[in-house]
Scaffold this active site. Structure first.
Site, mmCIF file in Angstrom:
data_model
loop_
_atom_site.group_PDB
_atom_site.id
_atom_site.type_symbol
_atom_site.label_atom_id
_atom_site.label_comp_id
_atom_site.label_asym_id
_atom_site.label_seq_id
_atom_site.Cartn_x
_atom_site.Cartn_y
_atom_site.Cartn_z
ATOM 1 C CG HIS A 304 56.704 36.857 34.972
ATOM 2 N ND1 HIS A 304 55.779 36.415 34.069
ATOM 3 C CD2 HIS A 304 57.255 35.762 35.535
ATOM 4 C CE1 HIS A 304 55.761 35.103 34.101
ATOM 5 N NE2 HIS A 304 56.650 34.679 34.976
ATOM 6 C CG ASP A 361 62.693 32.993 40.888
ATOM 7 O OD1 ASP A 361 62.478 31.953 41.518
ATOM 8 O OD2 ASP A 361 62.682 33.072 39.659
HETATM 9 N N1 ACO Z 1 65.727 45.003 35.967
HETATM 10 C C1 ACO Z 1 65.849 46.106 35.175
HETATM 11 N N2 ACO Z 1 65.216 46.265 34.000
HETATM 12 C C2 ACO Z 1 64.412 45.269 33.579
HETATM 13 C C3 ACO Z 1 64.204 44.099 34.355
HETATM 14 C C4 ACO Z 1 64.890 43.991 35.577
HETATM 15 N N3 ACO Z 1 64.745 42.907 36.347
HETATM 16 N N4 ACO Z 1 63.358 43.282 33.703
HETATM 17 C C5 ACO Z 1 63.023 43.904 32.568
HETATM 18 N N5 ACO Z 1 63.656 45.108 32.494
HETATM 19 C C6 ACO Z 1 63.504 46.110 31.427
HETATM 20 C C7 ACO Z 1 64.329 45.701 30.207
HETATM 21 O O1 ACO Z 1 65.638 46.258 30.248
HETATM 22 C C8 ACO Z 1 63.487 46.273 29.076
HETATM 23 O O2 ACO Z 1 63.741 47.657 29.002
HETATM 24 P P1 ACO Z 1 63.656 48.393 27.557
HETATM 25 O O3 ACO Z 1 62.244 48.218 27.071
HETATM 26 O O4 ACO Z 1 64.001 49.817 27.882
HETATM 27 O O5 ACO Z 1 64.670 47.707 26.689
HETATM 28 C C9 ACO Z 1 62.050 46.096 29.577
HETATM 29 O O6 ACO Z 1 62.146 46.074 31.017
HETATM 30 C C10 ACO Z 1 61.389 44.795 29.110
HETATM 31 O O7 ACO Z 1 62.255 43.720 29.448
HETATM 32 P P2 ACO Z 1 62.448 42.411 28.564
HETATM 33 O O8 ACO Z 1 63.733 41.766 28.930
HETATM 34 O O9 ACO Z 1 62.221 42.744 27.124
HETATM 35 O O10 ACO Z 1 61.224 41.561 29.078
HETATM 36 P P3 ACO Z 1 61.041 40.013 28.888
HETATM 37 O O11 ACO Z 1 59.595 39.745 29.035
HETATM 38 O O12 ACO Z 1 61.712 39.545 27.650
HETATM 39 O O13 ACO Z 1 61.869 39.375 30.122
HETATM 40 C C11 ACO Z 1 62.427 38.656 32.298
HETATM 41 C C12 ACO Z 1 61.286 38.970 31.302
HETATM 42 C C13 ACO Z 1 63.467 37.735 31.624
HETATM 43 C C14 ACO Z 1 61.840 37.899 33.476
HETATM 44 C C15 ACO Z 1 63.075 39.977 32.752
HETATM 45 O O14 ACO Z 1 62.140 40.798 33.423
HETATM 46 C C16 ACO Z 1 64.296 39.746 33.661
HETATM 47 O O15 ACO Z 1 65.415 39.585 33.146
HETATM 48 N N6 ACO Z 1 64.101 39.734 35.014
HETATM 49 C C17 ACO Z 1 65.183 39.424 35.931
HETATM 50 C C18 ACO Z 1 65.399 37.926 35.998
HETATM 51 C C19 ACO Z 1 64.288 37.224 36.745
HETATM 52 O O16 ACO Z 1 63.893 37.631 37.819
HETATM 53 N N7 ACO Z 1 63.831 36.101 36.165
HETATM 54 C C20 ACO Z 1 62.793 35.264 36.787
HETATM 55 C C21 ACO Z 1 61.523 35.320 36.025
HETATM 56 S S1 ACO Z 1 60.269 34.354 36.816
HETATM 57 C C22 ACO Z 1 60.690 32.760 36.458
HETATM 58 O O17 ACO Z 1 61.179 32.424 35.425
HETATM 59 C C23 ACO Z 1 60.455 31.803 37.480
#
Ligand code: ACO
Length: 427
Positions: A304, A361
């Site tokens: 998140h 979620d």
């Molecule tokens: N699985 C694996 N790796 C992940 C995940 C994940 N679910 N989420 C983040 N990471 C990693 C990224 O690859 C990144 O790695 P890096 O630093 O080596 O490049 C690091 O963690 C940071 O991730 P970002 O995408 O930069 O974080 P951001 O804050 O932009 O994104 C998000 C947050 C979109 C929720 C992300 O964690 C994600 O894609 N999660 C899966 C989708 C999800 O569950 N969304 C629901 C969110 S809650 C809502 O909206 C109701």
């Protein structure tokens, strides 16, 4: 006394005021930056940017705190109803008994849809995603129900109409997609009970109302009701800043919510768990895929932007799994996979180092499945829950004296001055 941050650029010193929120969050007010220095800030994804001041929802991502109008989410999930929580978010206070009764009566009065709106559904291809349909239908409401918004009212009729009708539209979309007769709302049912009735009642097998299911739906929608400046809420505010009508702004929020990185994650989690089950993937294989930078796969329902600890909503949602699955007297194999996946991810270094925890979620799809909600309706369920939050934010934005049209800047990286080349001279 105002605190200032000092910024030195090109030998010039600039004093920028510091703003402090009621929970001690601090921001540097950079509104004069471009005018004074010619510089802008650069923050793709807005991770360090405050776009507004808001008194609606407080989150502390490090401590896992979520409060609506100061009230902890745990208390609301335990004691409130979705309608009361909607009132709280939009009006800024809990309703009195009379106010709540009036709200419930109006939600009931507004629950029917203009019969002509049914034709919209009938002309959509049968495989159309209900989020696309819902977004279009809400936008179309402007033509059927002109806005009559009095911002001095705690909860005006246009908002109530939207909250009421969005539920009818969602249930109607489901019935039509199945080729079933639509079911009309009943005046003796509460908001949540009426939704279940419109979704699941049919002439040959009447739906038996179950108070635990009604309670679970209340909790599900309370948990989704607002989440400060997330992607869809920011979309509502940005679109509203151009002074468009409220239906168009909410329709934009629904479109933004649809994406799998945002509200669409609840559907994506179930699809991921089904894939694990179908392909017989082991938990270590799934984690390896999620960690592999060459693989686009992510562990859906994990991570998140704000929470760097367990999402407080996910804790409550996990408890709801036990309630609804216990009630249906069923074991969902996907819940077993989800729990194993959660345990493994929480003790994995990659997820620990990046502070990736389950978000709301991760378990919500399992709750919805147990209620009988089809997977492609999951994000619609989220949208119905988030509507009061979008409306509260829309109202706050409309009353904000600092409000200006949203118009970010950019750093241009394209061609510099370049002459037009006539067609005959192009190679
Ligand atoms: N699985 C694996 N790796 C992940 C995940 C994940 N679910 N989420 C983040 N990471 C990693 C990224 O690859 C990144 O790695 P890096 O630093 O080596 O490049 C690091 O963690 C940071 O991730 P970002 O995408 O930069 O974080 P951001 O804050 O932009 O994104 C998000 C947050 C979109 C929720 C992300 O964690 C994600 O894609 N999660 C899966 C989708 C999800 O569950 N969304 C629901 C969110 S809650 C809502 O909206 C109701």
């Amino acid at each position: 006394m105002t605190q200032y941050a000092t910024l030195t650029i090109d030998g010039k010193e600039l004093q920028l005021p510091v703003i402090e929120g009621s929970e001690g969050e601090k921001a540097i007010d950079i509104r004069s930056l471009r005018q004074e220095t010619g510089f802008i800030t650069f923050d793709p994804g807005f991770g360090s940017t405050g776009s507004c001041q808001s008194a609606i929802t407080f989150m502390d991502g490090e401590k896992g705190i979520l409060r609506y109008r100061g009230i902890p989410i745990e208390q609301l999930a335990e004691q409130s109803t979705f309608v009361e929580t909607a009132y709280l978010l939009i009006a800024g206070k809990l309703p009195t008994r009379e106010e709540l009764t009036r709200t419930s009566v109006l939600l009931n009065d507004f629950s029917l849809l203009h019969e002509d709106m049914k034709y919209f559904y009938q002309n959509y291809p049968s495989k159309a995603h209900p989020m696309g349909i819902l977004s279009a239908m809400v936008n179309a409401m402007r033509s059927f129900y002109p806005e009559l918004i009095d911002l001095d009212e705690d909860l005006n009729n246009t908002f109530l109409r939207l909250i009421s009708k969005v539920r009818t539209m969602a249930a109607m979309a489901y019935k039509i997609s199945r080729g079933h007769k639509t079911v009309y709302p009943r005046p003796d049912y509460s908001y949540c009970a009426n939704f279940l009735h419109m979704m699941f009642d049919n002439p040959v097998i009447p739906y038996e109302m179950d108070n635990d299911m009604v309670r679970a739906l209340n909790v599900f929608w309370i948990l989704h009701a607002d989440h400060e400046q997330n992607c869809s809420t920011a979309a509502v505010r940005v679109v509203a800043s151009g002074k468009v009508n409220v239906y168009a702004a909410i329709s934009a929020g629904i479109s933004a919510l649809w994406g799998p990185l945002h509200g669409g994650a609840n559907q994506a989690v179930i699809q991921m768990l089904e894939q694990i089950q179908k392909e017989g993937l082991t938990i270590p294989q799934v984690l390896a895929k999620a960690k592999d930078k060459n693989d686009p796969f992510r562990l859906m329902g994990f991570g998140h932007r704000v929470y760097k600890t367990y999402d407080p909503r996910a804790k409550i949602m996990k408890k709801m799994c036990d309630l609804v699955l216990g009630k249906q007297r069923c074991r969902d194999e996907l819940l077993k996979i989800a729990m194993e996946l959660e345990d493994a991810a929480l003790s994995d270094r990659y997820f620990q180092e990046k502070n990736l925890y389950p978000n709301v979620d991760f378990y919500s799809g399992i709750v919805l499945r147990a209620m009988g909600i089809p997977t492609n309706m999951f994000t619609v369920m989220f949208a119905i829950g988030r509507l009061p939050g979008w409306l509260a934010q829309w109202k706050e934005d409309s009353l904000d004296p600092l409000r200006r049209i949203s118009r970010p800047r950019q750093i241009y990286t394209g061609e510099t001055l370049n002459d037009y080349v006539p067609m005959r001279d192009r190679f």
